[in-house]
Design an enzyme around this catalytic site. Structure first.
Site, mmCIF file in Angstrom:
data_model
loop_
_atom_site.group_PDB
_atom_site.id
_atom_site.type_symbol
_atom_site.label_atom_id
_atom_site.label_comp_id
_atom_site.label_asym_id
_atom_site.label_seq_id
_atom_site.Cartn_x
_atom_site.Cartn_y
_atom_site.Cartn_z
ATOM 1 N N CYS A 73 0.833 -1.214 0.000
ATOM 2 C CA CYS A 73 0.000 0.000 0.000
ATOM 3 C C CYS A 73 0.864 1.260 0.000
ATOM 4 C CB CYS A 73 -0.860 0.039 1.254
ATOM 5 S SG CYS A 73 -2.152 -1.198 1.345
ATOM 6 N N GLU A 75 0.569 3.930 1.904
ATOM 7 C CA GLU A 75 0.904 4.438 3.239
ATOM 8 C C GLU A 75 2.130 3.733 3.802
ATOM 9 O OE1 GLU A 75 -1.962 3.391 2.057
ATOM 10 O OE2 GLU A 75 -3.675 4.394 2.965
HETATM 11 N N1 THU Z 1 -4.260 0.309 -1.051
HETATM 12 C C1 THU Z 1 -3.458 1.281 -0.544
HETATM 13 O O1 THU Z 1 -2.466 1.685 -1.154
HETATM 14 N N2 THU Z 1 -3.773 1.771 0.679
HETATM 15 C C2 THU Z 1 -4.832 1.378 1.426
HETATM 16 O O2 THU Z 1 -4.970 1.806 2.565
HETATM 17 C C3 THU Z 1 -5.813 0.460 0.862
HETATM 18 C C4 THU Z 1 -5.437 -0.199 -0.400
HETATM 19 C C5 THU Z 1 -3.899 -0.260 -2.355
HETATM 20 C C6 THU Z 1 -3.453 -1.690 -2.297
HETATM 21 C C7 THU Z 1 -3.769 -2.171 -3.688
HETATM 22 O O3 THU Z 1 -2.692 -1.841 -4.559
HETATM 23 C C8 THU Z 1 -4.989 -1.364 -4.094
HETATM 24 O O4 THU Z 1 -5.019 -0.248 -3.216
HETATM 25 C C9 THU Z 1 -6.302 -2.124 -4.001
HETATM 26 O O5 THU Z 1 -6.466 -2.676 -2.757
#
Ligand code: THU
Length: 160
Positions: A73, A75
């Site tokens: 992710c 973050e």
């Molecule tokens: N994702 C994030 O980058 N941050 C989050 O808090 C939730 C999900 C990303 C992970 C993945 O690449 C995409 O969003 C779909 O879940």
């Protein structure tokens, strides 16, 4: 048995322009970071920007992988980059933004559970809260003064 209520305090902003100046700038950095997302599988692009106490901004975006769980992710990409490159700098604030190529993401997108746990670790490490602001595309922003507002009863190293 007794029942205990716990409450969370959220700051609701109708638009990014209502945010403090420094946080508006941070949100713009998060939007820029979102453009670097590598999300060929989900088409869901997330940008994150951290403000350090020395004024530096550390950005991150989600990075996906054909082996899905190997992706990370936005973050955590940002917070681990800050931990690795600025280990002694406290993190003051985090701005998060998300869009999808598949549908509108109007409402503010809160960090996932795994990212909340990771952010909690850094609050613990620096013994100071990190304020978090997250948004979608409607312009509405939700802010919290500490990660613990969105991760009550957090697991931490005091249990170890
Ligand atoms: N994702 C994030 O980058 N941050 C989050 O808090 C939730 C999900 C990303 C992970 C993945 O690449 C995409 O969003 C779909 O879940």
């Amino acid at each position: 048995m007794t029942e205990k209520q716990i409450s969370t305090s959220l700051q609701l902003f109708d638009s990014v322009s209502e945010l403090p100046d420094q946080i508006q700038k941070l949100m713009h950095k998060a939007v820029e970071a979102r453009l670097t997302a590598y999300a060929p599988y989900s088409k869901f692009k997330v940008g994150a920007a951290l403000l350090l106490e020395n004024g530096e901004v550390v950005a991150g975006s989600n990075q996906e992988n054909a082996s899905y769980p190997s992706g990370l992710c936005a973050e955590r990409t940002a917070i681990y980059a800050a931990g690795a490159n600025y280990p002694d700098q406290k993190i003051k604030a985090l701005a998060i933004t998300a869009t999808s190529e598949k549908h509108d993401v109007l409402e503010p997108v809160a960090p996932c559970g795994a990212c909340r746990q990771a952010i909690a670790e850094y609050e613990q490490k620096q013994n100071e809260p990190i304020s978090i602001y997250f948004t979608g595309t409607s312009g509405k922003v939700i802010g919290v003064k500490s990660l613990l507002e969105i991760l009550p009863l957090a697991f931490n190293n005091k249990f170890l």
